[in-house]
Design a protein around this motif. Structure first.
Motif, short mmCIF file in Angstrom:
data_model
loop_
_atom_site.label_atom_id
_atom_site.label_comp_id
_atom_site.label_asym_id
_atom_site.label_seq_id
_atom_site.Cartn_x
_atom_site.Cartn_y
_atom_site.Cartn_z
N ASP A 23 52.85 36.87 36.26
CA ASP A 23 52.11 38.11 36.65
C ASP A 23 51.61 38.48 37.95
O ASP A 23 52.02 37.82 38.96
N TYR C 252 51.13 46.74 36.84
CA TYR C 252 50.45 45.13 36.63
C TYR C 252 49.99 45.45 35.23
O TYR C 252 49.30 44.20 34.74
N ALA C 256 50.82 42.63 32.25
CA ALA C 256 49.56 42.05 31.75
C ALA C 256 49.30 41.66 30.46
O ALA C 256 49.24 41.15 29.62
#
Lengths: 67, 122, 916
Positions: A23, C252, C256
């Motif tokens: 992540d 991002y 996620a």
């Protein structure tokens, strides 16, 4: 109880490690950071981290707790 | 003809006392210092009676007694076992392997002499 | 060459072969020799996750944004780490309650609420329909493209073709037929389909092989390895940005959210729940599946990016739909066999998904939507019909056809507007709405039925508004202004920018809002409402599944009266007479009864009947049917709470008992060991006393015999008299020495010995000991040498005790060497922090086996039974005790040239315990 607290602790640790590996804080480090053996670093890193994660899960569940 | 007595014990001083007592009564006496020697002398000397100590080097008194009784004419010799071990179990073991009497050390000399005479049928 | 006359028979033959395998596996299962009872088949069946969307769509997504497809597989991989906890619990609960679908699970948890079951079913059906549409689209597209071989042409828009000429329609019908064959040939109380699972596992293998084959062909056949493809991509203006695709704003957060979304989908997609929970044979299979399944996903994704980039490089930009690269690349390179294999692989992926998904959905539709309604419709008097099992099957078959046709309808309406991946994500977002109710339900006892209803409804509403309606709008079915300007022109309500939230892609945007609504409503309403009576009971049974077995508690929570024949008739109606009788007989046997007639219609039997029924018609319907058959007294909330409290107290007690009894066991073992030690000590003491007695009697025998001889023979000559008296004196001395040593040892053993510790010179002590024993050496004519280390330090010890030790060693040595030729050497050496004194002789030495035992009391070298001790047998044990008291060691070793060497070592200076 039939749970093995030890292997569950390990699995949670693997999960947290996986969240970290796959992540935000780590991924940008590899985004556009050249190539490894001709493969763009982000692609190589993701598949490598993935394989490591699978291996860690396998190792964590292999231990049989007390019945 | 004098009766023959064999003394088997490894304590020199006890042997000395027994030898004195037996000779005084006119028996013919020989001495063996350990179990193996005692067995050999039984065959050669053919004693009428054997004073046999239990705790001896090489071969214990029990073993000696058992082997004598296993010989073809093994019943001929009277055997008195002498031992400082006086527990019930040890006495019974002595009698079980074929001793005629079991005398506990220390013994009364008069009693022992009387016992010997009795066993020799005198 | 690849006309429909080849492709259609090949596809049907493949599906027929699958069905044959399923049929064979079912037969094996009936004979008790399950084909699927192993973790590998289980892991492969989880591979139903990889659908046509993976097979064709991943490449499309990779061609558009590089690694963007990976979170769909990384999320489940992460979730696998938690499955051993979470999924095992869900499986355990489902087995205990005979739960056969997700709707059943949610409804059972919240007091067997029929309303909740219905809501879950509606969400599942509506949510999954786009996903089914996607499979139909993939199969029909791939078919249409393949039969044009060798030409490569993109198919026309579906909406433009009439239904009867639309391949997708015929695909839908064929899939419906196979789903009915696989899933509803007969009604099974456990809803398990062994044959189906075997077929799905095989399909997983086929699609993996097909994908790897085309991947290897593209990477190594068309191009020169991965390095070549990536190298050319770097030089291409179209592809170069995709090598570092995450630089885009919001990349991002999308990443996620996609991982979270797919991590939830792997648990809550109806087909995944079906294969992972309902079809699970043994929860221990999870142990292997949790790493085999992610490994499978890793393998099927290795070639996605190379194929995508290879396709773009080969065809140029936008001439060919990237979703079809898997198929069109082999076609462009004149590889008809490989293209056909790819088509079969894609067909595997699509059929596996559609069949399992529709079977799972049909169970829900039948048990949780249709039956509860039918059972309540009085005019149908359904509850009184004799055998309903045929009706159940008919409803399920109808549900399968309906779901697939709804999928087709969605495909006609919205299918053309989206790429494959986008459609799939809409479904993922729908099933993710189940997460709060299910996960909260198995860990949080406070969650209530109303909370679950509110959360699901809110989340579903947001999903409808932000994802489903826009998908219709995009295809022109709703007015375009709805998306652009918001409904009624209110900009704040724009579905993709709700309340002005911009900068997120539509999936992230929808997930964010729907999860806020869902979790918020679930928690808030749960906290504000009190759970009903039935809910409390079910909450306890779900959350504490690992603590309660499952049976006892449920029976405690039921009060009322029932009739055995009526319950039996009820079971027969839904399970069919034969299977109902078998189930009752098995239950009777489990309770130790010889015949079902001996059963009483007690709480346990009512619970059994309800659970068995739940397996066939779902928990909510089963509750309705049982409630209608028996006379129930409703328990008050207080009573339920009391029973639950009692149950949890009982559990606590039993845990305490368990702990206590294991403590007791440990204590018993310790006691037993202590007892054995004591017995051993007692035996040793007995032996010691017996040996001491023996040793005392031996000198006493001589003394008494000669005393009596002297007494009875006053006329003995003087020489003999003197000799006898000398013996008496010598034996008396021996006796005295022995008694002293026994007392000495007793004192040392008990720690009552007195010690006078002073600093002393060992040399002097040795010299003194030598002079004390010199007479012995002279008597036997034995030589004695000394070697003293000049600068030996002084030691702290008791002078007399050390002397005692040295004298003992010297007198032992002189006793064991041969007279005249004997030789003894005493040496004193200073070593590292210690002083050593050794006494070596040239006697016979001590056998290695005896070197330890000679330090035990009354034990000397040789056979203890027959060996007459040369001394008392106590000298060495006493010596060792003395040396050890000063922190030293005493041992024996054999000299190289024969003979024994006794050595003791003392620490130099003041040892710690010298003062003791």
């Amino acid at each position: 109880m039939s749970k093995s607290p030890l292997s569950i602790q390990r699995l949670v640790a693997v999960f947290l490690a996986g969240v970290l590996l796959l992540d935000y804080p780590l991924l940008p480090l590899f985004n556009g950071a050249g190539t490894w053996f001709g493969i763009p670093s982000l692609y190589a890193y993701l598949f490598l981290a993935w394989a490591i994660l699978v291996a860690l899960i396998a190792a964590a569940v292999r231990h049989r707790g007390p019945p | 003809m004098a009766k023959k007595i064999l003394i088997a014990d490894d304590e020199a001083n006890i042997v000395a006392s027994l030898e004195f007592l037996m000779r005084q009564k006119g028996y013919e006496v020989r001495v063996a210092g350990d179990g193996a020697q005692a067995l050999a002398m039984v065959a050669e000397f053919a004693p009428d009676l054997l004073l046999l100590d239990v705790m001896m080097p090489q071969l214990s008194g029990y073993d000696v007694c058992q082997r004598i009784r296993a010989l073809p004419d093994g019943q001929r010799t009277r055997i008195i076992m002498l031992s400082a071990k006086g527990r019930e179990a040890e006495v019974s073991k002595g009698l079980a392997v074929g001793a005629d009497a079991y005398v506990t050390k220390p013994f009364s000399t008069q009693d022992l002499v009387a016992r010997v005479a009795q066993l020799l049928g005198e | 060459m690849l006309s429909d006359r080849v492709v259609i028979p090949a596809a049907l033959a493949y599906l027929g072969a699958l069905f044959a395998l399923a049929y064979y596996a079912d037969r094996r299962a009936d004979r008790g020799r399950s084909l699927i009872a192993n973790p590998y088949i289980y892991a492969l069946s989880l591979g139903v996750y990889a659908t046509a969307w993976t097979f064709y769509g991943s490449v499309g997504r990779a061609a558009a944004n590089g690694v963007g497809f990976l979170p769909i597989y990384l999320g489940p991989t992460l979730m696998m780490a938690l499955w051993w906890m979470v999924m095992r619990k869900i499986i355990r609960i489902s087995k205990a309650h005979r739960i056969t679908s997700l709707a059943d699970f949610v409804s059972s948890r919240y007091g067997k609420s029929a309303l909740l079951a219905g809501l879950v079913t509606v969400i599942a059906v509506v949510g999954v329909i786009p996903y089914i549409a996607l499979q139909l689209k993939a199969v029909s597209t791939s078919y249409t493209i393949l039969v044009r071989y060798p030409e490569i042409a993109m198919p026309a828009q579906a909406a433009a073709t009439p239904i009867a000429a639309d391949t997708a329609f015929w695909v839908a019908l064929v899939l419906a037929a196979f789903s009915i064959l696989f899933g509803t040939r007969h009604l099974d109380a456990s809803e398990r389909h062994e044959g189906l699972v075997a077929a799905i596992a095989l399909e997983s293998i086929v699609k993996l092989v097909a994908f790897l084959a085309v991947g290897a062909f593209v990477t190594y056949g068309i191009f020169d390895g991965m390095g070549d493809i990536f190298g050319r991509a770097a030089a291409s203006a179209r592809l170069a940005p995709l090598l570092a695709p995450l630089a885009v704003t919001g990349a991002y957060s999308s990443w996620a959210w996609l991982m979270l979304l797919s991590a939830l989908a792997i648990m809550f997609l109806p087909r995944q729940f079906q294969v992972a929970v309902v079809e699970n044979v043994d929860e221990d299979h999870l142990r292997k599946a949790v790493w085999l399944f992610p490994l499978y996903m890793l393998a099927i994704n290795v070639f996605v990016v190379p194929i995508a980039f290879g396709g773009v490089l080969h065809f140029g930009a936008d001439a060919v739909d990237p979703d079809t690269f898997v198929l069109t690349l082999p076609m462009a390179r004149q590889q008809p066999a490989l293209a056909l294999l790819v088509f079969i692989g894609g067909l595997s992926a699509a059929t596996g998904m559609v069949i399992v998904e529709t079977i799972a959905l049909s169970t829900m539709v039948c048990n949780d939507l249709v039956m509860p309604v039918l059972l309540r419709l009085r005019p149908l008097r359904l509850a009184e019909r004799a055998d309903l099992s045929r009706l159940l099957l008919a409803i399920r078959r109808g549900a399968i056809v309906a779901v697939i046709l709804l999928g087709y309808l969605y495909f006609r309406l919205a299918g053309d507007a989206y790429a494959l991946v986008a459609i799939g994500l809409i479904s993922f977002a729908a099933v993710a709405q189940f997460a709060p109710a299910v996960l909260g339900g198995i860990y949080w006892k406070g969650a209530t039925r109303r909370g679950a209803l509110a959360g699901l409804a809110a989340g579903f509403a947001v999903w409808l508004y932000t994802l489903l309606l826009p998908s219709f709008a995009k295809s022109g079915w709703l007015a375009g202004g709805f998306l652009r300007d918001g409904p009624w022109g209110v900009a704040l309500l724009r579905p993709h920018e709700f309340l002005g939230l911009t900068g997120l892609d539509e999936i992230t945007h929808a997930m964010l809002w729907s999860m806020i609504a869902n979790v918020g409503a679930y928690v808030a309403v749960s906290v504000l409402t009190r759970p009903g009576v039935a809910e409390q009971a079910q909450a306890a049974r779900f959350v504490d599944i690992f603590r309660h077995g499952s049976e006892g508690l449920a029976a405690h929570l039921w009060k009322g009266s029932a009739s055995l024949p009526e319950l039996n008739a009820l079971l027969a109606r839904f399970l069919g007479p034969a299977r109902a009788a078998a189930a009752v007989a098995e239950f009777a046997q489990r309770r130790g009864l010889s015949a079902p007639a001996q059963l009483a219609a007690d709480a346990d039997f009512v619970h059994f009947a309800e659970t068995a029924l739940a397996g066939a018609i779902g928990g909510a319907s089963a509750r309705i049917m049982v409630a209608a058959t028996v006379n129930e007294e409703s328990l008050s909330a207080d009573e339920v709470r009391a029973i639950l409290d009692e149950a949890s107290q009982l559990i606590a007690y039993s845990h305490q008992l368990e702990r206590k009894s294991s403590e007791l066991e440990a204590a018993t073992a310790e006691l037993r060991a202590a007892n054995a030690r004591l017995q051993e000590l007692d035996r040793m003491k007995d032996d010691f006393v017996s040996t001491v007695t023996h040793e005392l009697r031996t000198p006493l025998t001589s003394i008494r015999a000669f005393s009596e001889i002297l007494h009875d023979n006053p006329d003995l000559d003087a020489a003999e008299r003197a000799r006898f008296l000398a013996i008496v004196i010598k034996e008396s001395e021996r006796l005295t020495r022995l008694i002293n040593q026994v007392l000495d040892l007793a004192k040392l053993d008990s720690g009552r010995a007195e010690w006078t510790v002073a600093e002393l010179d060992l040399k002097e002590v040795i010299d003194e000991a030598i002079s004390a024993t010199s007479q012995l050496f002279r008597d036997r004519n034995v030589a004695l040498d000394t070697h003293f280390d000049g600068n030996a330090p002084r030691v702290h010890a008791d002078r007399d005790r050390l002397m005692q030790v040295i004298i003992n060693l010297l007198s032992n040595a002189v006793k064991f060497v041969a007279a005249d030729s004997g030789r003894v050497v005493v040496a004193l050496t200073a070593g590292a922090g210690e002083l050593r004194v050794s006494v070596a002789d040239n006697g016979p030495g001590i056998p290695v086996g005896d070197q330890a035992t000679i330090f035990e009391k009354f034990r000397q070298a040789g056979d203890t039974m027959t060996a007459k001790p040369h001394g008392t047998g106590l000298g060495l044990p006493i010596s060792r005790q003395i040396i050890e008291h000063f922190g030293g060691r005493l041992w024996v070793e054999n000299e190289a040239g024969g003979g024994a060497k006794f050595v003791f070592a003392l620490p130099a200076g003041r040892p710690a315990d010298a003062a003791a």
